[in-house]
Scaffold this motif. Sequence first.
Motif, PDB file in Angstrom:
ATOM      1  N   MET A 292       5.886 -16.760  -1.410  1.00  0.00           N
ATOM      2  CA  MET A 292       6.837 -16.284  -2.944  1.00  0.00           C
ATOM      3  C   MET A 292       6.565 -15.039  -2.635  1.00  0.00           C
ATOM      4  N   PRO A 293       7.630 -13.841  -2.778  1.00  0.00           N
ATOM      5  CA  PRO A 293       7.373 -12.601  -2.363  1.00  0.00           C
ATOM      6  C   PRO A 293       6.007 -12.377  -3.582  1.00  0.00           C
ATOM      7  N   TYR A 294       5.964 -10.953  -3.002  1.00  0.00           N
ATOM      8  CA  TYR A 294       5.048  -9.904  -3.950  1.00  0.00           C
ATOM      9  C   TYR A 294       5.737 -10.092  -5.702  1.00  0.00           C
ATOM     10  N   ASN A 295       5.231 -10.236  -6.588  1.00  0.00           N
ATOM     11  CA  ASN A 295       6.013 -10.371  -7.789  1.00  0.00           C
ATOM     12  C   ASN A 295       4.790  -9.210  -8.448  1.00  0.00           C
ATOM     13  N   GLY A 296       4.160  -8.190  -8.379  1.00  0.00           N
ATOM     14  CA  GLY A 296       3.476  -7.365  -9.300  1.00  0.00           C
ATOM     15  C   GLY A 296       3.493  -5.797  -9.350  1.00  0.00           C
ATOM     16  N   GLY A 297       5.171  -5.733  -9.607  1.00  0.00           N
ATOM     17  CA  GLY A 297       5.530  -5.150 -10.232  1.00  0.00           C
ATOM     18  C   GLY A 297       5.899  -4.217  -8.807  1.00  0.00           C
ATOM     19  N   PRO A 298       6.126  -2.310  -8.873  1.00  0.00           N
ATOM     20  CA  PRO A 298       6.843  -1.648  -7.784  1.00  0.00           C
ATOM     21  C   PRO A 298       5.247  -1.631  -6.883  1.00  0.00           C
ATOM     22  N   MET A 299       5.411  -1.571  -5.233  1.00  0.00           N
ATOM     23  CA  MET A 299       4.139  -1.628  -4.563  1.00  0.00           C
ATOM     24  C   MET A 299       3.545   0.232  -4.591  1.00  0.00           C
ATOM     25  N   THR A 300       2.513  -0.549  -4.104  1.00  0.00           N
ATOM     26  CA  THR A 300       1.430   1.355  -4.172  1.00  0.00           C
ATOM     27  C   THR A 300       1.914   1.518  -2.549  1.00  0.00           C
ATOM     28  N   GLU A 301       2.489   3.258  -2.433  1.00  0.00           N
ATOM     29  CA  GLU A 301       2.656   3.687  -1.434  1.00  0.00           C
ATOM     30  C   GLU A 301       1.519   3.192  -0.220  1.00  0.00           C
ATOM     31  N   ALA A 302       0.147   3.230  -0.483  1.00  0.00           N
ATOM     32  CA  ALA A 302      -0.454   2.272   0.323  1.00  0.00           C
ATOM     33  C   ALA A 302      -0.152   0.313   0.792  1.00  0.00           C
ATOM     34  N   MET A 303       0.285  -0.424   0.262  1.00  0.00           N
ATOM     35  CA  MET A 303       0.815  -1.312   0.244  1.00  0.00           C
ATOM     36  C   MET A 303       2.161  -1.551   0.823  1.00  0.00           C
ATOM     37  N   TYR A 304       2.928  -0.180   0.680  1.00  0.00           N
ATOM     38  CA  TYR A 304       4.054  -0.628   1.987  1.00  0.00           C
ATOM     39  C   TYR A 304       3.768   0.419   3.170  1.00  0.00           C
ATOM     40  N   TYR A 305       2.792   1.543   3.239  1.00  0.00           N
ATOM     41  CA  TYR A 305       2.729   1.566   4.625  1.00  0.00           C
ATOM     42  C   TYR A 305       1.679   0.486   5.485  1.00  0.00           C
ATOM     43  N   VAL A 306       1.162   0.126   4.830  1.00  0.00           N
ATOM     44  CA  VAL A 306       0.340  -1.576   5.441  1.00  0.00           C
ATOM     45  C   VAL A 306       1.361  -2.436   5.580  1.00  0.00           C
TER      46      VAL A 306
ATOM     47  N   LEU B   2       4.564  -1.793   6.487  1.00  0.00           N
ATOM     48  CA  LEU B   2       5.088  -1.376   7.358  1.00  0.00           C
ATOM     49  C   LEU B   2       4.737  -1.350   8.801  1.00  0.00           C
ATOM     50  N   ALA B   3       3.537  -0.831   9.098  1.00  0.00           N
ATOM     51  CA  ALA B   3       2.765  -0.257  10.504  1.00  0.00           C
ATOM     52  C   ALA B   3       2.310  -1.824  10.975  1.00  0.00           C
ATOM     53  N   LEU B   4       1.772  -3.301   9.900  1.00  0.00           N
ATOM     54  CA  LEU B   4       1.617  -4.591  10.146  1.00  0.00           C
ATOM     55  C   LEU B   4       3.227  -5.051  10.702  1.00  0.00           C
ATOM     56  N   VAL B   5       3.973  -4.432  11.185  1.00  0.00           N
ATOM     57  CA  VAL B   5       5.470  -4.600  11.709  1.00  0.00           C
ATOM     58  C   VAL B   5       4.836  -5.428  12.749  1.00  0.00           C
ATOM     59  N   ASN B   6       3.856  -5.063  13.493  1.00  0.00           N
ATOM     60  CA  ASN B   6       3.113  -5.094  14.948  1.00  0.00           C
ATOM     61  C   ASN B   6       1.939  -5.089  14.670  1.00  0.00           C
ATOM     62  N   PRO B   7       1.093  -6.693  14.621  1.00  0.00           N
ATOM     63  CA  PRO B   7       0.164  -6.795  14.032  1.00  0.00           C
ATOM     64  C   PRO B   7      -1.165  -5.635  14.446  1.00  0.00           C
ATOM     65  N   ASN B   8      -2.172  -5.837  13.836  1.00  0.00           N
ATOM     66  CA  ASN B   8      -2.948  -4.753  15.174  1.00  0.00           C
ATOM     67  C   ASN B   8      -4.644  -4.875  14.250  1.00  0.00           C
ATOM     68  N   HIS B   9      -5.134  -3.744  14.457  1.00  0.00           N
ATOM     69  CA  HIS B   9      -6.692  -4.193  13.762  1.00  0.00           C
ATOM     70  C   HIS B   9      -6.762  -2.702  13.033  1.00  0.00           C
ATOM     71  N   GLY B  10      -8.052  -2.735  12.277  1.00  0.00           N
ATOM     72  CA  GLY B  10      -8.421  -1.882  11.451  1.00  0.00           C
ATOM     73  C   GLY B  10      -8.486   0.224  11.764  1.00  0.00           C
TER      74      GLY B  10
ATOM     75  N   ILE C  21       1.560  -9.189   9.666  1.00  0.00           N
ATOM     76  CA  ILE C  21       2.077  -9.121   8.378  1.00  0.00           C
ATOM     77  C   ILE C  21       2.783 -10.734   7.879  1.00  0.00           C
ATOM     78  N   THR C  22       2.865 -11.464   6.359  1.00  0.00           N
ATOM     79  CA  THR C  22       2.885 -12.936   6.898  1.00  0.00           C
ATOM     80  C   THR C  22       4.897 -13.202   6.179  1.00  0.00           C
ATOM     81  N   ASP C  23       5.648 -14.207   6.247  1.00  0.00           N
ATOM     82  CA  ASP C  23       6.712 -14.306   6.048  1.00  0.00           C
ATOM     83  C   ASP C  23       7.224 -13.670   4.634  1.00  0.00           C
ATOM     84  N   ASP C  24       5.819 -13.490   3.461  1.00  0.00           N
ATOM     85  CA  ASP C  24       5.677 -13.502   2.050  1.00  0.00           C
ATOM     86  C   ASP C  24       5.951 -12.004   2.533  1.00  0.00           C
ATOM     87  N   GLY C  25       4.922 -11.146   2.956  1.00  0.00           N
ATOM     88  CA  GLY C  25       5.115 -10.317   3.438  1.00  0.00           C
ATOM     89  C   GLY C  25       5.768  -9.197   3.659  1.00  0.00           C
ATOM     90  N   LYS C  26       6.869 -10.055   5.114  1.00  0.00           N
ATOM     91  CA  LYS C  26       8.256  -9.082   5.609  1.00  0.00           C
ATOM     92  C   LYS C  26       9.105  -9.253   3.638  1.00  0.00           C
TER      93      LYS C  26
END
Length: 106
Positions: free
Chosen positions: A1-15, A17-25, A74-79
């Motif tokens: 189920m996709p995220y439904n917590g309202g508009p994403m924060t900028e931080a969530m959106y960019y995380v 985007l950045a996780l289109v390729n798996p990564n560590h901290g 990123i998961t399928d729901d995240g995508k």
Amino acid sequence: MPYNGGPMTEAMYYVLLALVNPNHGYQLMNAIKEVSCGRLNMGPGTLYGVLTRMQKEGLISLAEDDGRRKIYEITDDGKLSLLIEYERLKAMVRDGIILEKGDHHE
């Protein structure tokens, strides 16, 4: 189920985007800076708080945890959530065309 917590924060959106390729901290902080063209410089405290929240919401998951470093992906729901947010942001920009037409009061 996709995220439904309202508009994403900028931080969530960019995380996401950045996780289109798996990564560590640490690499993820650099990837966020890169995909935001340097506009967003996220520190470890903010990053790990966002990662924890997004993991609980099923938007990202741990791809690997060797005890020393955790690699997130990123998961399928995240995508799907990222695409929905992207479309929302594009609609907002389209709606803002009124500013370019001179139909606003200065």
